[in-house]
Design a protein around this motif. Structure first.
Motif, PDB file in Angstrom:
ATOM      1  N   HIS A  90       0.809  -1.364  -0.131  1.00 13.93           N
ATOM      2  CA  HIS A  90       0.067   0.032  -0.180  1.00 13.93           C
ATOM      3  C   HIS A  90       0.884   1.260   0.045  1.00 13.93           C
ATOM      4  CE1 HIS A  90       0.449  -1.391   4.378  1.00 13.93           C
ATOM      5  NE2 HIS A  90       0.633  -0.045   4.643  1.00 13.93           N
ATOM      6  N   THR A  91       0.436   2.411  -0.173  1.00 12.25           N
ATOM      7  CA  THR A  91       1.280   3.532  -0.302  1.00 12.25           C
ATOM      8  C   THR A  91       1.332   4.269   0.915  1.00 12.25           C
ATOM      9  OG1 THR A  91       0.287   3.929  -2.816  1.00 12.25           O
ATOM     10  CG2 THR A  91       1.277   5.793  -1.753  1.00 12.25           C
ATOM     11  N   HIS A  92       2.508   4.911   0.881  1.00  6.60           N
ATOM     12  CA  HIS A  92       3.188   5.430   2.229  1.00  6.60           C
ATOM     13  C   HIS A  92       3.222   7.072   1.843  1.00  6.60           C
ATOM     14  CE1 HIS A  92       4.164   1.843   4.538  1.00  6.60           C
ATOM     15  NE2 HIS A  92       3.039   2.420   5.016  1.00  6.60           N
ATOM     16  N   ALA A  93       2.888   7.947   2.474  1.00  2.98           N
ATOM     17  CA  ALA A  93       3.187   9.321   2.281  1.00  2.98           C
ATOM     18  C   ALA A  93       4.466   9.773   3.140  1.00  2.98           C
ATOM     19  CB  ALA A  93       2.150  10.385   2.406  1.00  2.98           C
ATOM     20  N   TYR A  94       5.137  10.651   2.674  1.00  2.00           N
ATOM     21  CA  TYR A  94       6.561  10.931   3.426  1.00  2.00           C
ATOM     22  C   TYR A  94       6.519  12.639   3.907  1.00  2.00           C
ATOM     23  CZ  TYR A  94       8.340   6.270   2.433  1.00  2.00           C
ATOM     24  OH  TYR A  94       8.285   4.749   2.197  1.00  2.00           O
ATOM     25  N   VAL A  95       7.256  12.790   4.746  1.00  6.02           N
ATOM     26  CA  VAL A  95       7.655  14.212   5.191  1.00  6.02           C
ATOM     27  C   VAL A  95       9.246  14.075   5.677  1.00  6.02           C
ATOM     28  CG1 VAL A  95       5.616  15.431   5.282  1.00  6.02           C
ATOM     29  CG2 VAL A  95       6.774  14.590   7.381  1.00  6.02           C
ATOM     30  N   GLY A  96      10.092  15.106   5.558  1.00  6.12           N
ATOM     31  CA  GLY A  96      11.320  14.935   6.101  1.00  6.12           C
ATOM     32  C   GLY A  96      12.105  14.469   4.895  1.00  6.12           C
ATOM     33  N   ASN A  97      12.879  13.470   5.267  1.00  5.95           N
ATOM     34  CA  ASN A  97      13.956  12.945   4.285  1.00  5.95           C
ATOM     35  C   ASN A  97      13.404  12.659   3.125  1.00  5.95           C
ATOM     36  OD1 ASN A  97      16.015  10.974   3.243  1.00  5.95           O
ATOM     37  ND2 ASN A  97      16.983  11.604   5.115  1.00  5.95           N
ATOM     38  N   LEU A  98      13.901  13.182   1.787  1.00  4.53           N
ATOM     39  CA  LEU A  98      13.514  13.080   0.611  1.00  4.53           C
ATOM     40  C   LEU A  98      13.932  11.755  -0.233  1.00  4.53           C
ATOM     41  CD1 LEU A  98      13.658  16.884  -0.561  1.00  4.53           C
ATOM     42  CD2 LEU A  98      11.415  15.216  -0.616  1.00  4.53           C
ATOM     43  N   SER A  99      14.859  11.095   0.459  1.00  3.91           N
ATOM     44  CA  SER A  99      15.307   9.923  -0.297  1.00  3.91           C
ATOM     45  C   SER A  99      14.762   8.545   0.240  1.00  3.91           C
ATOM     46  CB  SER A  99      17.097   9.737   0.105  1.00  3.91           C
ATOM     47  OG  SER A  99      17.202   9.536   1.221  1.00  3.91           O
ATOM     48  N   THR A 100      13.912   8.741   1.135  1.00  2.00           N
ATOM     49  CA  THR A 100      13.707   7.388   1.908  1.00  2.00           C
ATOM     50  C   THR A 100      12.987   6.419   0.836  1.00  2.00           C
ATOM     51  OG1 THR A 100      13.256   8.735   3.945  1.00  2.00           O
ATOM     52  CG2 THR A 100      12.468   6.388   3.949  1.00  2.00           C
ATOM     53  N   ASP A 101      13.601   5.123   0.937  1.00  2.00           N
ATOM     54  CA  ASP A 101      12.752   4.035   0.137  1.00  2.00           C
ATOM     55  C   ASP A 101      13.385   2.793   0.827  1.00  2.00           C
ATOM     56  OD1 ASP A 101      15.200   3.638  -0.952  1.00  2.00           O
ATOM     57  OD2 ASP A 101      14.673   4.278  -3.075  1.00  2.00           O
ATOM     58  N   ALA A 102      12.942   1.726   0.225  1.00  2.00           N
ATOM     59  CA  ALA A 102      13.134   0.334   0.991  1.00  2.00           C
ATOM     60  C   ALA A 102      14.693   0.158   1.019  1.00  2.00           C
ATOM     61  CB  ALA A 102      12.517  -0.668   0.196  1.00  2.00           C
ATOM     62  N   PHE A 103      15.476   0.696   0.158  1.00  2.00           N
ATOM     63  CA  PHE A 103      16.901   0.462   0.114  1.00  2.00           C
ATOM     64  C   PHE A 103      17.695   1.601   0.655  1.00  2.00           C
ATOM     65  CE2 PHE A 103      15.042  -1.706  -3.475  1.00  2.00           C
ATOM     66  CZ  PHE A 103      15.354  -2.975  -3.176  1.00  2.00           C
ATOM     67  N   SER A 104      17.253   2.433   1.275  1.00  2.00           N
ATOM     68  CA  SER A 104      17.912   3.550   2.293  1.00  2.00           C
ATOM     69  C   SER A 104      18.559   2.906   3.331  1.00  2.00           C
ATOM     70  CB  SER A 104      16.927   4.584   2.808  1.00  2.00           C
ATOM     71  OG  SER A 104      16.278   5.243   1.995  1.00  2.00           O
ATOM     72  N   THR A 105      19.939   3.672   3.446  1.00  2.00           N
ATOM     73  CA  THR A 105      20.796   3.063   4.340  1.00  2.00           C
ATOM     74  C   THR A 105      21.210   4.236   5.367  1.00  2.00           C
ATOM     75  OG1 THR A 105      22.586   3.878   3.248  1.00  2.00           O
ATOM     76  CG2 THR A 105      21.964   1.519   2.800  1.00  2.00           C
ATOM     77  N   ASP A 106      21.664   4.113   6.413  1.00  2.00           N
ATOM     78  CA  ASP A 106      22.096   5.048   7.567  1.00  2.00           C
ATOM     79  C   ASP A 106      22.720   6.257   6.746  1.00  2.00           C
ATOM     80  OD1 ASP A 106      20.683   3.725   9.458  1.00  2.00           O
ATOM     81  OD2 ASP A 106      22.815   3.183  10.444  1.00  2.00           O
ATOM     82  N   GLY A 107      23.914   5.849   5.941  1.00  2.00           N
ATOM     83  CA  GLY A 107      24.769   6.827   5.206  1.00  2.00           C
ATOM     84  C   GLY A 107      23.940   7.595   3.932  1.00  2.00           C
ATOM     85  N   LEU A 131      20.607   8.297   4.149  1.00  2.00           N
ATOM     86  CA  LEU A 131      19.893   9.088   4.852  1.00  2.00           C
ATOM     87  C   LEU A 131      20.350  10.352   5.337  1.00  2.00           C
ATOM     88  CD1 LEU A 131      17.616   6.586   6.937  1.00  2.00           C
ATOM     89  CD2 LEU A 131      16.702   7.697   4.911  1.00  2.00           C
ATOM     90  N   ALA A 132      21.603  10.097   5.856  1.00  2.00           N
ATOM     91  CA  ALA A 132      22.363  11.309   6.449  1.00  2.00           C
ATOM     92  C   ALA A 132      22.769  12.169   5.364  1.00  2.00           C
ATOM     93  CB  ALA A 132      23.655  10.549   7.137  1.00  2.00           C
ATOM     94  N   ALA A 133      22.964  11.762   4.146  1.00  6.23           N
ATOM     95  CA  ALA A 133      23.416  12.695   3.103  1.00  6.23           C
ATOM     96  C   ALA A 133      22.436  13.269   2.280  1.00  6.23           C
ATOM     97  CB  ALA A 133      24.360  11.828   2.011  1.00  6.23           C
ATOM     98  N   ALA A 134      20.981  12.927   2.451  1.00  5.40           N
ATOM     99  CA  ALA A 134      20.220  13.225   1.602  1.00  5.40           C
ATOM    100  C   ALA A 134      19.403  14.645   1.862  1.00  5.40           C
ATOM    101  CB  ALA A 134      18.891  12.372   1.727  1.00  5.40           C
ATOM    102  N   PRO A 135      18.656  15.469   0.985  1.00  5.74           N
ATOM    103  CA  PRO A 135      18.166  16.682   1.201  1.00  5.74           C
ATOM    104  C   PRO A 135      16.779  16.320   2.072  1.00  5.74           C
ATOM    105  CG  PRO A 135      17.601  16.010  -0.930  1.00  5.74           C
ATOM    106  CD  PRO A 135      18.637  14.936  -0.379  1.00  5.74           C
TER     107      PRO A 135
END
Length: 329
Positions: free
Chosen positions: A100-117, A119-123
């Motif tokens: 199902h669909t998720h809506a996001y705010v904050g980190n603009l890169s978040t997806d299933a394959f995000s890593t700590d690194g 996320l820390a580098a994303a807008p």
């Protein structure tokens, strides 16, 4: 003899057919109103908010060392159109793992394959540079067509126009039992029960629905709000951390405090995140549906939300100081 045999066979078939029909009808009745509207909430999932009695005040009385402050983060309303069917907190590395669909705010890169690194580098959409990710299942008007690609992507009975919140309020609060400690960076958090409709009980149901004009009334059903009002969803996260893990498969690294606000032994109070989403209330006869797994029938009880803390140590220290000194920031 052949004629008598045929009559006997016909009689047996009639008896068996009647029994089967009765069984099917009985099973249909036991399934309840959700089965009458496949893929949509049942009429019983809705309630006029004016029929919901005011809730008694259940906030624990603050102790002498309570952390009574609050810290609000402004991350916008997802005007950027950040949607996907992933769930980094629950099913990392699995594309379309949410179904199902998720809506996001904050980190603009978040997806299933995000890593700590990554996320820390994303807008981010958050003022002040908070790169944390905050997300939840979308709310839809199934009577209106899905016209944008991200509205059509989920399938599994999740159809219709996605409603954009008029307001997204992100607030961190303290503990009535004492001071809070900083959340560790990259802490994964989850609240609610995405399979509450088929669960044996409501222990995991955490979301509360309401109407902005009657803040003392809340329900686990979809509220029908007065004309011109706003429909609200409030999701409160667990705030007792085990001091060891930022994530684990059983999600026991972060749990809820007791009713008096005290955390379990060997755990530490961290800031409590509350997400409140407000929507322009649809007409009283308009259908609305929360995205869900197919078998969950868009039940409002399945509402849930996720959070990954990507604040720097300095940002988190500022938040904790604000809360522990009783200020509103």
């Amino acid at each position: 003899m052949g004629r008598e045999h045929r009559l006997l066979v016909l009689l047996v078939c009639l008896v068996l057919g009647s029994a089967l029909t009765a069984a099917v009808l009985g099973a249909s009745e036991r399934k309840g109103p959700h089965e009458a509207m496949p893929g949509a909430p049942a009429p019983g999932d809705f309630v006029d908010i004016r029929d919901v009695p005011p809730a008694p005040v259940q906030t624990p009385r603050p102790g002498p060392d309570a952390s009574t402050g609050s810290f609000t983060v402004d991350c916008g309303r997802n005007g950027e159109g950040h949607y996907n069917q992933d769930n980094l907190v629950i099913s990392p590395g699995l594309r379309n793992g949410a179904h199902h669909t998720h809506a996001y705010v904050g980190n603009l890169s978040t997806d299933a394959f995000s890593t700590d690194g990554s996320l820390a580098a994303a807008p981010t959409t958050c003022r002040g540079g908070d790169r944390s990710t905050y997300y939840w299942p979308v709310l839809r008007r199934p009577d209106r067509p899905a016209t944008r690609p991200y509205e059509k992507a989920a399938a599994h009975g999740n159809t219709g126009q996605i409603l954009t919140p008029a307001e997204v309020h992100l607030e961190f609060r303290g503990s009535p039992a004492g001071q809070v400690v900083p959340m560790p960076r990259f802490l994964r958090a989850f609240t609610g029960d995405a399979v509450a409709f088929t669960a044996r009980g409501d222990e995991g149901v955490k979301a509360r629905w309401g109407c902005a004009s009657l803040p003392d009334r809340s329900t686990t059903r979809y509220p029908r709000c007065p004309d011109g009002d706003r429909l609200t969803r409030t999701l409160v996260f667990p705030s007792c951390w085990n001091g060891l893990d930022t994530a684990n498969p059983e999600r026991t690294h972060l749990v809820f405090p007791a009713a008096n606000g005290v955390c379990p032994q060997s755990s530490f109070a961290v800031p409590e995140l509350r997400i409140t989403l407000a929507y322009e209330a649809p007409p009283a006869d308009a259908p609305i549906a929360l995205d869900s797994f197919p078998e969950q029938r868009h039940s409002p009880k399945t509402d849930h939300a996720m959070f990954v803390n990507v604040m720097t140590d300095g940002q988190m220290a500022k938040l904790v100081t604000c809360i522990n000194t009783g200020r509103r920031c």
